[in-house]
Design a protein around this motif. Sequence first.
Motif, PDB file in Angstrom:
ATOM      1  N   ARG A   1       7.809   1.391   3.572  1.00  0.00           N
ATOM      2  CA  ARG A   1       7.989   1.453   2.110  1.00  0.00           C
ATOM      3  C   ARG A   1       9.462   1.567   1.711  1.00  0.00           C
ATOM      4  O   ARG A   1       9.808   2.275   0.750  1.00  0.00           O
ATOM      5  CB  ARG A   1       7.175   2.610   1.515  1.00  0.00           C
ATOM      6  CG  ARG A   1       5.677   2.380   1.644  1.00  0.00           C
ATOM      7  CD  ARG A   1       4.847   3.410   0.922  1.00  0.00           C
ATOM      8  NE  ARG A   1       3.420   3.132   1.087  1.00  0.00           N
ATOM      9  CZ  ARG A   1       2.446   3.944   0.699  1.00  0.00           C
ATOM     10  NH1 ARG A   1       2.740   5.096   0.122  1.00  0.00           N
ATOM     11  NH2 ARG A   1       1.181   3.614   0.875  1.00  0.00           N
TER      12      ARG A   1
ATOM     13  N   LEU B   1       2.785  -8.890  11.331  1.00  0.00           N
ATOM     14  CA  LEU B   1       3.243  -7.504  11.354  1.00  0.00           C
ATOM     15  C   LEU B   1       2.291  -6.699  12.218  1.00  0.00           C
ATOM     16  O   LEU B   1       1.083  -6.703  11.991  1.00  0.00           O
ATOM     17  CB  LEU B   1       3.280  -6.934   9.937  1.00  0.00           C
ATOM     18  CG  LEU B   1       3.632  -5.445   9.813  1.00  0.00           C
ATOM     19  CD1 LEU B   1       5.058  -5.195  10.283  1.00  0.00           C
ATOM     20  CD2 LEU B   1       3.453  -4.960   8.383  1.00  0.00           C
TER      21      LEU B   1
ATOM     22  N   TYR C   1      -0.469  -1.524   6.239  1.00  0.00           N
ATOM     23  CA  TYR C   1      -0.510  -0.135   6.697  1.00  0.00           C
ATOM     24  C   TYR C   1      -1.856   0.512   6.359  1.00  0.00           C
ATOM     25  O   TYR C   1      -2.467   1.183   7.203  1.00  0.00           O
ATOM     26  CB  TYR C   1       0.632   0.660   6.071  1.00  0.00           C
ATOM     27  CG  TYR C   1       0.628   2.125   6.451  1.00  0.00           C
ATOM     28  CD1 TYR C   1       1.249   2.551   7.610  1.00  0.00           C
ATOM     29  CD2 TYR C   1      -0.008   3.072   5.651  1.00  0.00           C
ATOM     30  CE1 TYR C   1       1.240   3.896   7.970  1.00  0.00           C
ATOM     31  CE2 TYR C   1      -0.025   4.411   5.998  1.00  0.00           C
ATOM     32  CZ  TYR C   1       0.594   4.828   7.162  1.00  0.00           C
ATOM     33  OH  TYR C   1       0.570   6.152   7.515  1.00  0.00           O
TER      34      TYR C   1
ATOM     35  N   GLU D   1       6.113  -6.206  -2.307  1.00  0.00           N
ATOM     36  CA  GLU D   1       7.032  -5.557  -1.371  1.00  0.00           C
ATOM     37  C   GLU D   1       6.793  -4.056  -1.281  1.00  0.00           C
ATOM     38  O   GLU D   1       7.197  -3.416  -0.310  1.00  0.00           O
ATOM     39  CB  GLU D   1       8.492  -5.834  -1.757  1.00  0.00           C
ATOM     40  CG  GLU D   1       8.926  -5.299  -3.092  1.00  0.00           C
ATOM     41  CD  GLU D   1       8.721  -6.299  -4.218  1.00  0.00           C
ATOM     42  OE1 GLU D   1       9.573  -6.359  -5.122  1.00  0.00           O
ATOM     43  OE2 GLU D   1       7.700  -7.017  -4.212  1.00  0.00           O
ATOM     44  N   SER D   2       6.145  -3.479  -2.291  1.00  0.00           N
ATOM     45  CA  SER D   2       5.815  -2.053  -2.230  1.00  0.00           C
ATOM     46  C   SER D   2       4.637  -1.787  -1.308  1.00  0.00           C
ATOM     47  O   SER D   2       4.346  -0.633  -0.992  1.00  0.00           O
ATOM     48  CB  SER D   2       5.485  -1.528  -3.635  1.00  0.00           C
ATOM     49  OG  SER D   2       4.304  -2.134  -4.138  1.00  0.00           O
TER      50      SER D   2
ATOM     51  N   ASN E   1      -2.477  -4.415   1.859  1.00  0.00           N
ATOM     52  CA  ASN E   1      -1.493  -3.477   2.387  1.00  0.00           C
ATOM     53  C   ASN E   1      -1.774  -3.301   3.883  1.00  0.00           C
ATOM     54  O   ASN E   1      -2.732  -2.635   4.267  1.00  0.00           O
ATOM     55  CB  ASN E   1      -1.615  -2.135   1.665  1.00  0.00           C
ATOM     56  CG  ASN E   1      -0.541  -1.146   2.066  1.00  0.00           C
ATOM     57  OD1 ASN E   1      -0.177  -1.041   3.230  1.00  0.00           O
ATOM     58  ND2 ASN E   1      -0.034  -0.398   1.093  1.00  0.00           N
TER      59      ASN E   1
ATOM     60  N   TYR F   1      11.247  -0.684   0.384  1.00  0.00           N
ATOM     61  CA  TYR F   1      11.559  -1.417  -0.848  1.00  0.00           C
ATOM     62  C   TYR F   1      11.323  -0.559  -2.083  1.00  0.00           C
ATOM     63  O   TYR F   1      11.826  -0.869  -3.152  1.00  0.00           O
ATOM     64  CB  TYR F   1      10.704  -2.685  -0.937  1.00  0.00           C
ATOM     65  CG  TYR F   1      11.103  -3.750   0.050  1.00  0.00           C
ATOM     66  CD1 TYR F   1      12.141  -4.635  -0.231  1.00  0.00           C
ATOM     67  CD2 TYR F   1      10.461  -3.870   1.278  1.00  0.00           C
ATOM     68  CE1 TYR F   1      12.524  -5.608   0.665  1.00  0.00           C
ATOM     69  CE2 TYR F   1      10.833  -4.851   2.189  1.00  0.00           C
ATOM     70  CZ  TYR F   1      11.860  -5.711   1.872  1.00  0.00           C
ATOM     71  OH  TYR F   1      12.235  -6.667   2.769  1.00  0.00           O
TER      72      TYR F   1
ATOM     73  N   TYR G   1       3.699  -4.386   1.561  1.00  0.00           N
ATOM     74  CA  TYR G   1       3.715  -4.999   2.882  1.00  0.00           C
ATOM     75  C   TYR G   1       4.653  -4.314   3.867  1.00  0.00           C
ATOM     76  O   TYR G   1       4.548  -4.507   5.070  1.00  0.00           O
ATOM     77  CB  TYR G   1       4.017  -6.499   2.823  1.00  0.00           C
ATOM     78  CG  TYR G   1       5.331  -6.942   2.217  1.00  0.00           C
ATOM     79  CD1 TYR G   1       6.560  -6.591   2.766  1.00  0.00           C
ATOM     80  CD2 TYR G   1       5.343  -7.769   1.092  1.00  0.00           C
ATOM     81  CE1 TYR G   1       7.754  -7.032   2.219  1.00  0.00           C
ATOM     82  CE2 TYR G   1       6.536  -8.228   0.545  1.00  0.00           C
ATOM     83  CZ  TYR G   1       7.733  -7.858   1.112  1.00  0.00           C
ATOM     84  OH  TYR G   1       8.914  -8.302   0.567  1.00  0.00           O
ATOM     85  N   CYS G   2       5.588  -3.507   3.399  1.00  0.00           N
ATOM     86  CA  CYS G   2       6.497  -2.833   4.321  1.00  0.00           C
ATOM     87  C   CYS G   2       5.870  -1.531   4.821  1.00  0.00           C
ATOM     88  O   CYS G   2       5.515  -0.658   4.013  1.00  0.00           O
ATOM     89  CB  CYS G   2       7.824  -2.524   3.642  1.00  0.00           C
ATOM     90  SG  CYS G   2       8.950  -1.633   4.724  1.00  0.00           S
TER      91      CYS G   2
ATOM     92  N   THR H   1       7.659  -6.755  13.779  1.00  0.00           N
ATOM     93  CA  THR H   1       7.196  -8.104  13.486  1.00  0.00           C
ATOM     94  C   THR H   1       7.033  -8.885  14.788  1.00  0.00           C
ATOM     95  O   THR H   1       7.664  -8.586  15.796  1.00  0.00           O
ATOM     96  CB  THR H   1       8.184  -8.850  12.571  1.00  0.00           C
ATOM     97  OG1 THR H   1       9.488  -8.776  13.154  1.00  0.00           O
ATOM     98  CG2 THR H   1       8.197  -8.239  11.184  1.00  0.00           C
TER      99      THR H   1
ATOM    100  N   LEU I   1      18.940  -3.101   3.707  1.00  0.00           N
ATOM    101  CA  LEU I   1      18.308  -4.271   3.093  1.00  0.00           C
ATOM    102  C   LEU I   1      19.130  -4.699   1.882  1.00  0.00           C
ATOM    103  O   LEU I   1      19.430  -3.880   1.007  1.00  0.00           O
ATOM    104  CB  LEU I   1      16.874  -3.946   2.658  1.00  0.00           C
ATOM    105  CG  LEU I   1      15.863  -3.753   3.781  1.00  0.00           C
ATOM    106  CD1 LEU I   1      14.547  -3.268   3.212  1.00  0.00           C
ATOM    107  CD2 LEU I   1      15.656  -5.037   4.551  1.00  0.00           C
TER     108      LEU I   1
END
Length: 592
Positions: A589, A310, A372, A582-583, A370, A591, A585-586, A400, A562
């Motif tokens: 956010r 990422l 970000y 998932e809260s 995380n 997810y 790595y995106c 990605t 998604l």
Amino acid sequence: MHKSLSNSYKSSTLKRHSGSLSPFVHSIFRLNQTNNLQSQSSLANSIKTPSGYSPFRHFNQNPCFFSSGYFPNGVNLKGFGRNESGESCAKLFFRSFCSEMCRESMAYDVVIVGAGPAGLSAAIRLKQLCREKNVDLSVCVVEKGAEVGAHIISGNVFEPRALNELLPQWKQEEAPIRVPVSSDKFWFLTKDRAFSLPSPFSNRGNYVISLSQLVRWLGGKAEELGVEIYPGFAASEILYDADNKVIGIGTNDMGIAKDGSKKENFQRGVELRGRITLLAEGCRGSLSEKLIKNFKLREKSHAQHQTYALGIKEVWEIDEGKHNPGEILHTLGWPLDQKTYGGSFLYHMNDRQIALGLVVALNYHNPFLNPYEEFQKFKHHPAIKPLLEGGTVVQYGARTLNEGGLQSIPYPVFPGGAIIGCAAGFLNVPKIKGTHTAMKSGMLAAEAGFGVLHEDLNMEIYWDTLRNSWVWQELQRARNYRPAFEYGLLPGLAICGLEHYILRGKSPYTLKHGKPDYEATDAARLHSPIEYPKPDGVLSFDVPTSLHRSNTNHEHDQPAHLRLRDPKIPELVNLPEYAGPESRYCPARVYE
């Protein structure tokens, strides 16, 4: 489909005919009712749009439709194969009226999905070959971004090798490539210090560019050659014929509410049918992944699974006195731990702008990590912070990257077309560059596709020429760098040093990748939560602030993009076993 990149297209070929049935539509009725092929051909030649443009073209003396971008009200173009009701369509393409539920269909020789470097290079090369051989082939490029380049964030170190081959006069033609690399630094970071290392990137002769500007320029070149580009339409499905051959793509329906119902502005998607379909969707493209699975393309080339990273990026405008156009910096180490592969980049573009970011491999072990927040922390390093102080953020984005390299490239040819660019995975990981290899893959696929359409050759030529090209040679030399870091940061550096300075890419062995990324995550009980500092609003920012700078806008009343394969997994597995990664790595956010 009433959208095009070019304003000239909008003003001329994309005009809609108002009122009731026009003489043009009556002419089409006459064409549909004409049974004699010669009469059809003669009539087709006589039909013109109000702007004087003929929507027809010919292949081997058989008249068929070419989309000029002109659409009279209610008129649809059907292609070959079968329609949604299973009815057989004639080889002769014709326009007809259908119900609201029928999709408009447009026929081309080549349909390309994605107006990035690979897709546009393929389109340009096809049209160049048409001019060289005095052949007329129709080429369409569909792009999900609102405009060409909209989904590409600025800041790239560009190797012009493929562009030199595609458009040798690019310097004279005012390509937006003006800042040559002036210095190339490589640092190893600890929490408080930066140690200079020999740079392995070999960026002499490369340029610091805005990739979005370059893509827009390529789009203009493609249109000058006669390529039709339709931005603002996302390809959502693959079209097959009765023999399971790909015959084009369908775009997504518009005007769907969050609950799946049709809104007042509902509009069916469009079928873009092509004799050849090239997928240039970028990393992990949805249609490309479906075809890789459906046709077992990874198994066919004995490829390993793909590995991903990422990348999170910001574009800053900094003080004039701190700006050094052409200066580039890459780092390893802090803020990532020694078991996590990744690093940062910082490129000085023109106009006092810099692009900086952090790339984190997605096979990291700690579920509390995380990406970000790691990037926000990175900007506070004592060697980075002074450069940013007094500056402002212009843009934010994330994407990605596929890092599997040579070991993970699937067989890129499927019945009816091919996969090109990052959708197949031609990124050179140690160079951190994939634009030049993506462009070259598009050019090779275009040459193979032209051979199929004009010389009755086989699309498999693309696979053969790809493996005999400098793209393959480059990836062959770079194949062991990424898997070397499966053993940790310091062993990885040692192996890469051996590969780069002693073996020079000619190792007698090929390292394998470890587990797929999703299997590498440890259970949360094996790690402690990471406490990240709160953003200060000067150098570091919260996610909503960054998302505002990404210019990403979505209607509230639209379906979620998604979809969970099993909606019970987040609650039954992800949360209790992995603390809901998932809260974290995106970078948007979504997810949550």
